[in-house]
Design an enzyme around this catalytic site. Structure first.
Site, PDB file in Angstrom:
ATOM      1  N   LYS A 165      -1.283   3.543 -12.296  1.00 40.02           N
ATOM      2  CA  LYS A 165      -0.098   2.676 -12.253  1.00 40.02           C
ATOM      3  C   LYS A 165       0.934   3.144 -13.279  1.00 40.02           C
ATOM      4  CE  LYS A 165      -2.904  -1.207 -10.663  1.00 40.02           C
ATOM      5  NZ  LYS A 165      -3.698  -2.396 -10.970  1.00 40.02           N
ATOM      6  N   GLN A 173      -5.066  -6.526 -15.751  1.00 38.72           N
ATOM      7  CA  GLN A 173      -6.019  -5.855 -14.866  1.00 38.72           C
ATOM      8  C   GLN A 173      -7.316  -6.646 -14.774  1.00 38.72           C
ATOM      9  OE1 GLN A 173      -5.213  -3.169 -13.089  1.00 38.72           O
ATOM     10  NE2 GLN A 173      -7.227  -2.797 -12.197  1.00 38.72           N
ATOM     11  N   ASP A 205       1.724  -9.186  -9.387  1.00 40.10           N
ATOM     12  CA  ASP A 205       0.430  -9.084  -8.703  1.00 40.10           C
ATOM     13  C   ASP A 205       0.323 -10.118  -7.579  1.00 40.10           C
ATOM     14  OD1 ASP A 205      -1.550  -7.276  -9.178  1.00 40.10           O
ATOM     15  OD2 ASP A 205      -2.507  -8.394 -10.809  1.00 40.10           O
TER      16      ASP A 205
HETATM   17  N1  GUN Z   1      -8.197  -4.867 -10.098  1.00 39.75           N
HETATM   18  C1  GUN Z   1      -8.332  -4.208  -8.935  1.00 39.75           C
HETATM   19  N2  GUN Z   1      -7.205  -4.332  -8.182  1.00 39.75           N
HETATM   20  C2  GUN Z   1      -6.352  -5.098  -8.900  1.00 39.75           C
HETATM   21  C3  GUN Z   1      -5.028  -5.568  -8.657  1.00 39.75           C
HETATM   22  O1  GUN Z   1      -4.391  -5.335  -7.610  1.00 39.75           O
HETATM   23  N3  GUN Z   1      -4.490  -6.336  -9.653  1.00 39.75           N
HETATM   24  C4  GUN Z   1      -5.166  -6.624 -10.794  1.00 39.75           C
HETATM   25  N4  GUN Z   1      -4.555  -7.380 -11.700  1.00 39.75           N
HETATM   26  N5  GUN Z   1      -6.386  -6.197 -11.037  1.00 39.75           N
HETATM   27  C5  GUN Z   1      -6.977  -5.426 -10.101  1.00 39.75           C
END
Ligand code: GUN
Length: 312
Positions: free
Chosen positions: A54, A98, A124
């Site tokens: 990311k 995350q 998100d």
């Molecule tokens: N962990 C795995 N995929 C995601 C996501 O799309 N957002 C977040 N915050 N954590 C994740």
């Protein structure tokens, strides 16, 4: 049956190419790029890889991505304080914490964190306000993985309206919002889960089958309607060469990668499904790159919405 590959890498590159000039224009207007804050607590290896992806891709698209890495024993109160700081920071447009949080944190830690994020910065799409907007059919920030699946189907010209879409999995981050986004696009939607009776009888009716269960090779050819579009949302790291051999065959190049790297990420869909499906998204190179692209798109949306509110 010849099976078409649903190329998430190409689709994500196209999304980012469309975003880049809009990101640059925002930066010229505001004197700073759209800005995303990511909080990573603990040392889950898969999360570390996702967050690096990311950070790198966001930077390449012109966004400012700030990653706050915290040790696994960080008290929840400190994480919440950090999130509130990003809420109050006028130069921060989007916030992502995350998941998963460390197992030692309170059972409802994820809920507390999500509910602390300013809904206008919840790129998100997990805050109850944003979930509610998806339910109402007027999404502000839809969760990134399911909106990436819709983007992939659209860009690969897989029709959705009027088709029977079956989603395996009912998580808040993928299965439920996936079902709602497909419904919003006029699919007839079935949601299957661990208690579903005779799963194969339902999945084999699907024109579009989306699997998000996190079990390597779970979707077998007998579960798939000939010609169906199959989207694999599973991402399970495996390090067992025997399991990899069973899934991919002993002569697969994936075993060479496993030997070199120590682990590989595999999807829910057994490779032999390619003999039955009409289209299939691979792992890696399917939904994953689109998840990141949709996060960047949501961050630009958040930045532009905040800019508009400031002008109003
Ligand atoms: N962990 C795995 N995929 C995601 C996501 O799309 N957002 C977040 N915050 N954590 C994740």
């Amino acid at each position: 049956m010849s099976c078409r590959r649903l190329d998430g890498t190409a689709a994500a590159a196209a999304v980012r190419a469309e975003l880049a000039p809009q990101v640059a224009a925002f930066a010229v207007r505001q004197g700073r790029p759209p800005s995303l804050a990511i909080v990573l607590v603990g040392d889950d290896p898969a999360s570390a890889v996702y967050v690096r992806g990311k950070e790198r891709t966001g930077g390449e698209t012109g966004l400012r991505v700030t990653v706050k890495r915290l040790p696994a024993d960080t008290p929840l109160a400190d994480v919440l304080r950090l999130v509130r700081g990003f809420n109050d920071d006028d130069e921060c447009d989007g916030i992502l914490v995350q998941s998963p949080l460390p197992a030692a944190m309170a059972a409802d830690a994820e809920v507390q964190v999500i509910e602390t994020i300013d809904p206008a910065k919840d790129v998100d799409g997990l805050h109850p306000c944003n979930v509610g907007l998806v339910v109402e059919g007027r999404p502000r920030f839809a969760p990134c993985t399911p909106s990436g699946v819709i983007e992939l189907l659209d860009r690969e010209q897989v029709p959705i309206a009027g088709r029977h879409a079956v989603v395996i999995g009912r998580s808040g981050i993928v299965g439920k919002p996936m079902s709602l986004l497909l419904l919003q696009r006029d699919a007839t939607v079935s949601i299957c889960h661990s208690k579903t009776a005779d799963l194969a009888a339902i999945t084999s009716q699907a024109d579009i089958l989306v699997s998000a269960v996190g079990r390597p090779g779970f979707v077998k050819p007998a579960m798939v309607k000939p010609g169906a579009a199959v989207v694999d949302v599973g991402t399970t790291p495996i390090s067992d060469p025997e399991l990899a051999g069973q899934l991919f065959g002993e002569s697969s190049p994936r075993l060479v990668t496993l030997a070199a790297k120590g682990s590989i990420v595999v999807g829910d869909v057994h490779p032999s499904v390619a003999d039955v499906a009409g289209a299939l998204s691979p792992v890696p190179g399917g939904v994953g790159p689109l998840t990141i692209a949709m996060l960047l798109k949501n961050t630009l949306t958040a930045a532009e919405a905040r800019e508009k509110r400031r002008r109003a």
